[in-house]
Design an enzyme around this catalytic site. Structure first.
Site, PDB file in Angstrom:
ATOM      1  N   THR B 151     -31.747  -2.346 -33.709  1.00 16.34           N
ATOM      2  CA  THR B 151     -32.144  -3.114 -35.126  1.00 16.34           C
ATOM      3  C   THR B 151     -32.861  -4.077 -34.811  1.00 16.34           C
ATOM      4  O   THR B 151     -34.182  -4.128 -34.550  1.00 16.34           O
ATOM      5  CB  THR B 151     -30.959  -3.489 -35.911  1.00 16.34           C
ATOM      6  N   LYS B 177     -26.352  -1.512 -28.597  1.00 15.76           N
ATOM      7  CA  LYS B 177     -27.445  -2.234 -29.554  1.00 15.76           C
ATOM      8  C   LYS B 177     -26.677  -3.515 -29.864  1.00 15.76           C
ATOM      9  O   LYS B 177     -25.451  -3.642 -30.227  1.00 15.76           O
ATOM     10  CB  LYS B 177     -27.773  -1.627 -30.614  1.00 15.76           C
ATOM     11  N   THR B 188     -21.525  -6.447 -35.304  1.00 17.05           N
ATOM     12  CA  THR B 188     -22.602  -5.308 -35.118  1.00 17.05           C
ATOM     13  C   THR B 188     -23.066  -5.207 -33.848  1.00 17.05           C
ATOM     14  O   THR B 188     -24.188  -5.615 -33.601  1.00 17.05           O
ATOM     15  CB  THR B 188     -23.560  -5.660 -36.073  1.00 17.05           C
ATOM     16  N   ASN B 396     -32.379 -14.525 -39.465  1.00 19.12           N
ATOM     17  CA  ASN B 396     -31.486 -14.060 -40.263  1.00 19.12           C
ATOM     18  C   ASN B 396     -31.704 -14.586 -41.718  1.00 19.12           C
ATOM     19  O   ASN B 396     -31.083 -14.352 -42.412  1.00 19.12           O
ATOM     20  CB  ASN B 396     -29.996 -14.704 -39.765  1.00 19.12           C
TER      21      ASN B 396
END
Lengths: 401, 401
Positions: B151, B177, B188, B396
C-alpha cells in the site's frame, strides 16, 4: 460562577512573582516562580505515575504528607530529573532557601521543576534568584509566575473564577503549562491552583482526585507521561466561608468550580499542544463502565493516525473506529455509531454515506468534536487532544527535553 | 541456514501471481495476489486483536479451524473493513471464486484485504481479476504477489531461506507489507509465509505463536493496531523431510529459521515505516519477567518523543528513560543503565557525562541500537521501530486508510 481576570493571585491572600534567573544560559525568559499565601493553607496534589519521578516531586509529596502548605516554588529550564541524590539535595535546598526568605517552614513549601532531563540545577543562579524574587512578590504577580513556568508553551495559561458560597465571595485561580509529553496520569504538565475557600482536608482531597481524573488525566498531546508532572491546589480560607465539608451542598458547588477551572486549564494545554492546529474533543457515550468510556476516549485521543488525519482535514472515521477497536474497552462493533460533529459517519459499526462537503466544513474548523456512541451501557467520558502536525515534529526533533 | 533469492515461491510446490484489477479506480498498481500450493498443506495464522476485525479475517479464521489450507487470496486498495454482512458475503465470494478457478475447496482458502476502511469491495473487478489471475500463476510469481499487497510501502519485502533437515533441503519463503498502522498485536501488516517442510499441526502452531510474539508483535510504526492484520504460514511437505514433531531437534532447527525470516520481515516493515529515516532497535536486558522486558521495549519504541528525537539526531536519553518509567514494567530507577550503541548515557538512573561527538556519530547512522539494562532480573526483549518524521505526517494527513 463567573469567569474573572487573573490567575493564581485572583483569590484573596495570595502573592506571586516570576523572574529570570538564567537557568538556561543566555535565555532572558522568566524561569523562576513563587506563589505565596499570607497564611498557611490546606493543600492537595497529584503526581506523575512515571517510575522515574523527579526529585522535586518526592520532596513535595513528603511536605504534603500533612496536606498543609503555604508557598510554591517552581523553575523552568531544567527538570532536575534523573539527578539522583544530588537532585534531591537541590530540591530540598530550593525549599529551605524559599522558606528562609519568606520566613516560613521549609516543610510548608511545594517545589516543582520542568525542562531538560538529566541536567543538574544551576544552584548558584537558583539561590540568587530565590533571594531576589521575594522583592517581586505582589497581588498582581500571578501572570509573571505563570509566564515563568512556560517551556515550549506559546500562550500563557491562567484562569480565575468567582462564586458565592453562604454569602461570601469565593475565588479560584490557576496557572498551567504544557505542552509536550502530555498524557493521562500527569505528563510534562504543571498545574497550580489557589483558592481563598475554607475547605476541610478530606473534602479538598476528594474533590481534587475526582476532578483531576476527568480533566488533567483525560488530555493527551503525544502519549508521553513525563517524570515531573504535578497539579496541586492550595486553599487558604481567606474568603471567610464556613469550612466546606464532604457531602454537603457547598461541597458540590465548590467541586463544580474546581472542575470548571481544571477543565479550562486542561483544554488550554491541549489547545497549545506542540504544533497543534486543531483542538479535538472526543466524547464516548453509553459505555458499559466508566473505565471503558475513558479507555475508549483516550485510545482515540492518542492515535497518531487519527491525529494526522485531522491535521490533514480528512474525514477518516476508519481510523477512529480502529482506535476504538484496540482500546481494550468492551465494545460491540455492531452497535457503535460514530459522529463528526453532528454528522453521522458510521452506524452500527458500518460505513454510512455522508456528505463529504458538510464533513469538510466541520474539519476546517479549529475546534472539532468526535462522538462515539457505544450503545451498550450508560457511562460517558470526554478526552481532549490536538492534531499531529509537521510543527510537532519540528519542535521535538530540535528541543532536548 | 542460508539466505536465498525469492519469496513465497522459493519453497517447492508453490505458485503465485500478482496482477492489477483496478480496486482503486485509475491505479495501475498490482492489487490482487494469489499463492497456491500444489497440494493441501498445514497452516497456522495470527490475527489482529482489534475488536473491529475485518470480515476477511473472520472467514480465514473459520477456514483455518482445521489448520489446513491450499491457497491464499489477497487484495490491496480496499480493506473490506466496517462493511458488515456485505463484507462477509464479499470475503466468502472471494474464496469461492478462487476455489472455483483453482479447482480446490473454498474452505482451504485464506483470504485477506488491506487498504481503505469502510468501503465495499468492487466485486465485479475482483471477480474478473480472480478469473484472470489463474493464467499468471507461476513458480516465479512470488515477487508479483508481493508487489500486489503493497500500500504505502516503498520497498518490496520478500525473503527466503534454505536449510538442511535430515538430509533434505527445506525452504521457507515470505512476503510482507506495512507500513502505517503498525503496532504490536498485528497492525496494518500482512505477512504470508510458505514452506515445503513437512511439519505437524501442533508443532507449526506452537512455533508460529512463539515466533510472532518475538517478531511481528515487537514492531511498531505508529502505535495503531489495524482491523485487518494477519500473518500466516502454509507448509506443504514437498521437501520430503520426516514430519517435524514437537520437542525434537528438527523442531528447534525449523523454529530458528522461522524466527529468522519473521525477524527479517518485521524489520523490513519498520525500516520501510511511513516516513522512516532511521531504524531503531531497542534492547531491554535483565528485566524481572519476559512480560516486563517486552513492555519496556515496546514503550520506548512507541514514544513519539523518542521517535522525533532520533529523527532530529538528538542524544535525548531523557525521553528514553521517561518512556521506560511509564511503561508499566517493574523498574528500579536507581539500577537502570542506558546505552546509545556502545555509549553509556545514564548509569544507575542518573545522567552521565558523555562524548556528544561520539553520540552524534552514532545518531547520524540509519540503524541505531538503544540498550536499557534494568539490572534486576535475567529476561530480555527486543523491539524495533522507526523514527517519526515530517514525511510520516505528510503521508498520513493525505492518505485515507
Amino acid at each position: 460562577m463567573k469567569k474573572i481576570n487573573g490567575g493564581v493571585t485572583a483569590p484573596q491572600g495570595f502573592l506571586a512573582a516570576g523572574i529570570n534567573v538564567g537557568v538556561k544560559p543566555g535565555s532572558k525568559k522568566k524561569d523562576l516562580a513563587v506563589i505565596y499565601s499570607v497564611k498557611k493553607g490546606i493543600a492537595s496534589a497529584v503526581y506523575t505515575k512515571n517510575k522515574f519521578k523527579a526529585p522535586p516531586l518526592f520532596v513535595s509529596e513528603e511536605n504534603l504528607g500533612n496536606n498543609e502548605a503555604q508557598a510554591i516554588i517552581v523553575n523552568s529550564g531544567c527538570a532536575n530529573a534523573c539527578t539522583g541524590d544530588q537532585g534531591k539535595t537541590d530540591a530540598l535546598k530550593m525549599t529551605s532557601l524559599t522558606a528562609s526568605v519568606l520566613g516560613i517552614d521549609a516543610k510548608d513549601i511545594i517545589v516543582a521543576s520542568t525542562g531538560v532531563i538529566g541536567v543538574y540545577l544551576p544552584m548558584d543562579k537558583i539561590e540568587a534568584g530565590i533571594k531576589e524574587i521575594k522583592n517581586h512578590l505582589s497581588e498582581e504577580g500571578g501572570t509573571d509566575a505563570s509566564l515563568a513556568i512556560m517551556t515550549t508553551d506559546t500562550v500563557n495559561k491562567e484562569f480565575a473564577y468567582e462564586f458565592e458560597l453562604g454569602g461570601k465571595t469565593v475565588r479560584i485561580g490557576g496557572m498551567a503549562k504544557g505542552s509536550g509529553m502530555i498524557h493521562p496520569n500527569m505528563a510534562t504538565m504543571l498545574g497550580f491552583l489557589t483558592t481563598d475557600a475554607a475547605v476541610s482536608k478530606d473534602a479538598l482531597k476528594d474533590i481534587f482526585k475526582d476532578v483531576i481524573d476527568d480533566t488533567f488525566n483525560m488530555i493527551s498531546v503525544d502519549g508521553d507521561t513525563s517524570t515531573n508532572d504535578m497539579v496541586c491546589i492550595l486553599a487558604n480560607g481567606e474568603a471567610g466561608n464556613l469550612v466546606i465539608e464532604k457531602n454537603t451542598e457547598e461541597y458540590l458547588k465548590f467541586k463544580d468550580v474546581v472542575r470548571k477551572i481544571c477543565e479550562k486549564m486542561s483544554i488550554a494545554i491541549v489547545n497549545d499542544g506542540e504544533g497543534a492546529t486543531k483542538l479535538l474533543t472526543i466524547k464516548v457515550l453509553n459505555a458499559l463502565t466508566k473505565d471503558d468510556a475513558r479507555k475508549a476516549a483516550r485510545s482515540i485521543s492518542t492515535s497518531s493516525l487519527v491525529k494526522t488525519a485531522f491535521f490533514g482535514e480528512d474525514a477518516n472515521w476508519g481510523r477512529i473506529i480502529t482506535a476504538l477497536g484496540y482500546s481494550g474497552a468492551e465494545i460491540d462493533p455492531s452497535k457503535c455509531d460514530i459522529f463528526l460533529g453532528d454528522l453521522m459517519m458510521a452506524k452500527q459499526g458500518k460505513a454510512m454515506v455522508f456528505d463529504e462537503d458538510a464533513a469538510l466544513e466541520i474539519l476546517k474548523k479549529r475546534e472539532i468534536e468526535i462522538v462515539c456512541n457505544l450503545n451498550i451501557g450508560s457511562e460517558n467520558a470526554v478526552a481532549w487532544t490536538c492534531d499531529l502536525s509537521y510543527e510537532y515534529i519540528k519542535i521535538n526533533a530540535e528541543y532536548r527535553s
